[in-house]
Design a protein around this motif. Structure first.
Motif, PDB file in Angstrom:
ATOM      1  N   ALA A 169      49.319  55.236  48.595  1.00 36.89           N
ATOM      2  CA  ALA A 169      49.529  53.932  47.972  1.00 36.89           C
ATOM      3  C   ALA A 169      48.343  53.500  47.117  1.00 36.89           C
ATOM      4  CB  ALA A 169      49.799  52.876  49.041  1.00 36.89           C
ATOM      5  N   GLY A 170      47.289  54.344  47.048  1.00 33.94           N
ATOM      6  CA  GLY A 170      46.170  54.041  46.169  1.00 33.94           C
ATOM      7  C   GLY A 170      44.875  53.654  46.838  1.00 33.94           C
ATOM      8  N   TYR A 228      51.120  44.431  55.263  1.00 32.35           N
ATOM      9  CA  TYR A 228      51.445  44.874  53.907  1.00 32.35           C
ATOM     10  C   TYR A 228      52.361  46.091  54.001  1.00 32.35           C
ATOM     11  CZ  TYR A 228      47.456  42.255  51.832  1.00 32.35           C
ATOM     12  OH  TYR A 228      46.573  41.297  51.402  1.00 32.35           O
ATOM     13  N   THR A 229      53.481  46.070  53.299  1.00 29.37           N
ATOM     14  CA  THR A 229      54.330  47.252  53.222  1.00 29.37           C
ATOM     15  C   THR A 229      53.706  48.248  52.257  1.00 29.37           C
ATOM     16  OG1 THR A 229      55.638  46.435  51.353  1.00 29.37           O
ATOM     17  CG2 THR A 229      56.355  45.800  53.581  1.00 29.37           C
ATOM     18  N   LEU A 239      45.322  38.176  41.989  1.00 27.84           N
ATOM     19  CA  LEU A 239      44.528  39.397  41.868  1.00 27.84           C
ATOM     20  C   LEU A 239      44.483  39.864  40.421  1.00 27.84           C
ATOM     21  CD1 LEU A 239      43.010  41.864  42.963  1.00 27.84           C
ATOM     22  CD2 LEU A 239      45.233  42.925  43.401  1.00 27.84           C
ATOM     23  N   ARG A 240      45.621  39.831  39.760  1.00 28.23           N
ATOM     24  CA  ARG A 240      45.682  40.297  38.370  1.00 28.23           C
ATOM     25  C   ARG A 240      44.713  39.508  37.491  1.00 28.23           C
ATOM     26  NH1 ARG A 240      50.546  40.112  38.190  1.00 28.23           N
ATOM     27  NH2 ARG A 240      51.070  42.303  38.517  1.00 28.23           N
ATOM     28  N   ALA A 241      44.637  38.207  37.703  1.00 33.73           N
ATOM     29  CA  ALA A 241      43.721  37.383  36.918  1.00 33.73           C
ATOM     30  C   ALA A 241      42.267  37.683  37.270  1.00 33.73           C
ATOM     31  CB  ALA A 241      44.032  35.905  37.147  1.00 33.73           C
ATOM     32  N   ALA A 242      41.985  37.841  38.561  1.00 31.76           N
ATOM     33  CA  ALA A 242      40.597  38.051  38.998  1.00 31.76           C
ATOM     34  C   ALA A 242      40.087  39.437  38.634  1.00 31.76           C
ATOM     35  CB  ALA A 242      40.500  37.844  40.503  1.00 31.76           C
ATOM     36  N   ALA A 243      40.980  40.422  38.550  1.00 30.48           N
ATOM     37  CA  ALA A 243      40.554  41.811  38.332  1.00 30.48           C
ATOM     38  C   ALA A 243      39.961  42.036  36.952  1.00 30.48           C
ATOM     39  CB  ALA A 243      41.735  42.749  38.547  1.00 30.48           C
ATOM     40  N   ARG A 287      50.865  49.432  47.206  1.00 31.00           N
ATOM     41  CA  ARG A 287      50.919  50.174  45.941  1.00 31.00           C
ATOM     42  C   ARG A 287      50.837  49.214  44.748  1.00 31.00           C
ATOM     43  NH1 ARG A 287      55.178  52.434  47.061  1.00 31.00           N
ATOM     44  NH2 ARG A 287      54.239  54.162  48.214  1.00 31.00           N
ATOM     45  N   ALA A 288      51.496  48.063  44.854  1.00 26.95           N
ATOM     46  CA  ALA A 288      51.466  47.101  43.760  1.00 26.95           C
ATOM     47  C   ALA A 288      50.067  46.522  43.573  1.00 26.95           C
ATOM     48  CB  ALA A 288      52.473  45.980  44.025  1.00 26.95           C
ATOM     49  N   LEU A 289      49.409  46.130  44.673  1.00 28.70           N
ATOM     50  CA  LEU A 289      48.056  45.587  44.572  1.00 28.70           C
ATOM     51  C   LEU A 289      47.075  46.647  44.086  1.00 28.70           C
ATOM     52  CD1 LEU A 289      47.856  43.443  47.847  1.00 28.70           C
ATOM     53  CD2 LEU A 289      48.174  42.613  45.512  1.00 28.70           C
ATOM     54  N   ALA A 290      47.191  47.860  44.638  1.00 30.33           N
ATOM     55  CA  ALA A 290      46.293  48.941  44.215  1.00 30.33           C
ATOM     56  C   ALA A 290      46.514  49.280  42.744  1.00 30.33           C
ATOM     57  CB  ALA A 290      46.517  50.174  45.075  1.00 30.33           C
ATOM     58  N   GLY A 291      47.753  49.200  42.290  1.00 24.99           N
ATOM     59  CA  GLY A 291      48.031  49.472  40.879  1.00 24.99           C
ATOM     60  C   GLY A 291      47.360  48.467  39.969  1.00 24.99           C
TER      61      GLY A 291
END
Length: 338
Positions: free
Chosen positions: A188-189, A144-145, A113-117, A150-154
């Motif tokens: 969580a965003g 998803y916890t 995700l970080r690369a694609a975003a 929160r990590a993905l939304a961040g």
């Protein structure tokens, strides 16, 4: 066990109760006001709610309000929007591209995700990353916890993306995780939630729950244009109101989850039955020998099979699944595998 369950009695009764007399159209009725108050209560804040007739409509309209035509939706490659909605998200967004990402158990891998975003951000020759869409519970029944959301939304928010959640089985996730709806969404965003009721005892109603009020005007126009602003909205709203009253939605989900766990535990004990994922919600995937599948179908059992790969079956339990239903299936599999 994958056939569509009926509607639970409380929701049928609510629809009957809304049928008498006359009321204002297009959501200006007390049933819709009551449903919106219920949503505000369970999410612990003021939210905007747009009742719709299907989860596909909820997903496609939500993504259309979050994504320009030259944008892209980052989603899991196995997500419902990518594999099971016949291009509806692309149609309603007027051509936005779905970018499918990998990850175990249909959960998006954070590094991918970080690369694609940020990929080709600002490059006029490429679609622009615009929104992250995650599914809770996922298509394999994984969860998803809050920390994972929160990590993905961040990652998404740091790149300037909005966040959408496909919550067709949101109640099943809330029940298993023991979290509040707020903790799994806006805290969580998440900006917009497709809130499912049909898969958990509803009849003809799902909803778009909007946490960012700035999105509501556009969503309202899009809902009307898509034929989702119904004149007799009170029948949808009455379903949603009953669904959220006295914890019905959570009781239904808890029962469905318990029946899936019962089935999963039973299958794990049988030779020739290979459970592919941990059972966290009301879905499980199992590999069975071809003769077993053929015999089960011939005996009248209904379930999806071979859609993913040969020999893989999907079993889904519901609020109306009984222990007897589960045990009957287990006994049939036992008889055919031993």
């Amino acid at each position: 066990m994958s056939v569509a369950a009926g509607a639970c009695p409380e929701i049928v009764q609510a629809v009957t109760g809304a049928a008498g007399g006359q009321d204002l159209p297009y959501g200006a009725d007390p049933f819709t006001a009551g449903a919106r108050a219920r949503f505000a209560e369970i999410f612990e804040r003021d939210v905007d709610v747009l009742p719709v007739s299907t989860g596909s409509a909820a997903n496609a309209l939500s993504l259309a309000a979050l994504t320009p035509p030259w944008g892209s939706v980052l989603c899991h490659r196995d997500s419902h929007i990518n594999t099971d909605e016949c291009g509806a998200p692309e149609f309603f967004t007027n051509g936005a591209k779905l970018v499918a990402l990998p990850g175990d158990d249909a959960r998006i891998d954070p590094d991918r995700l970080r690369a694609a975003a940020t990929r080709k951000a600002g490059d006029v020759h490429s679609v622009q990353p615009s929104v992250l869409s995650i599914t809770q519970a996922t298509e394999t029944g994984a969860l998803y916890t809050p920390d994972e959301i929160r990590a993905l939304a961040g990652i998404a928010k740091d790149a300037g993306l909005r966040v959408h959640m496909d919550g067709a089985r949101f109640a099943n996730a809330v029940t298993t995780l023991g979290c509040t709806p707020a903790e799994l969404t806006w805290q969580a965003g998440v900006d917009v939630l497709s809130f499912g009721a049909t898969k958990n005892g509803g009849m003809t109603a799902d909803a778009i729950v909007v946490f960012d009020h700035a999105l509501t005007p556009e969503l309202s126009f899009r809902a009307k244009r898509a034929g989702q602003l119904t004149s007799k909205m009170r029948f949808q709203s009455a379903q949603l109101d009953a669904y959220l009253t006295d914890g019905l939605w959570l009781r239904n989900a808890a029962h469905a989850n318990a029946m899936a766990a019962r089935l999963g535990n039973g299958l794990k004990a049988l030779p020739g039955a290979d459970l592919l994922h941990a059972v966290e919600a009301n879905i499980l995937f199992c590999r069975l020998p071809r003769p077993v599948i053929d015999h089960l179908l011939a005996e009248g059992f209904a379930f999806y099979h071979d859609r993913w790969e040969p020999g893989v079956c999907r079993f889904v339990t519901s609020f109306s699944t009984t222990g007897h239903d589960v045990d009957t299936l287990l006994e049939a599999v036992r008889r055919l595998t031993t």
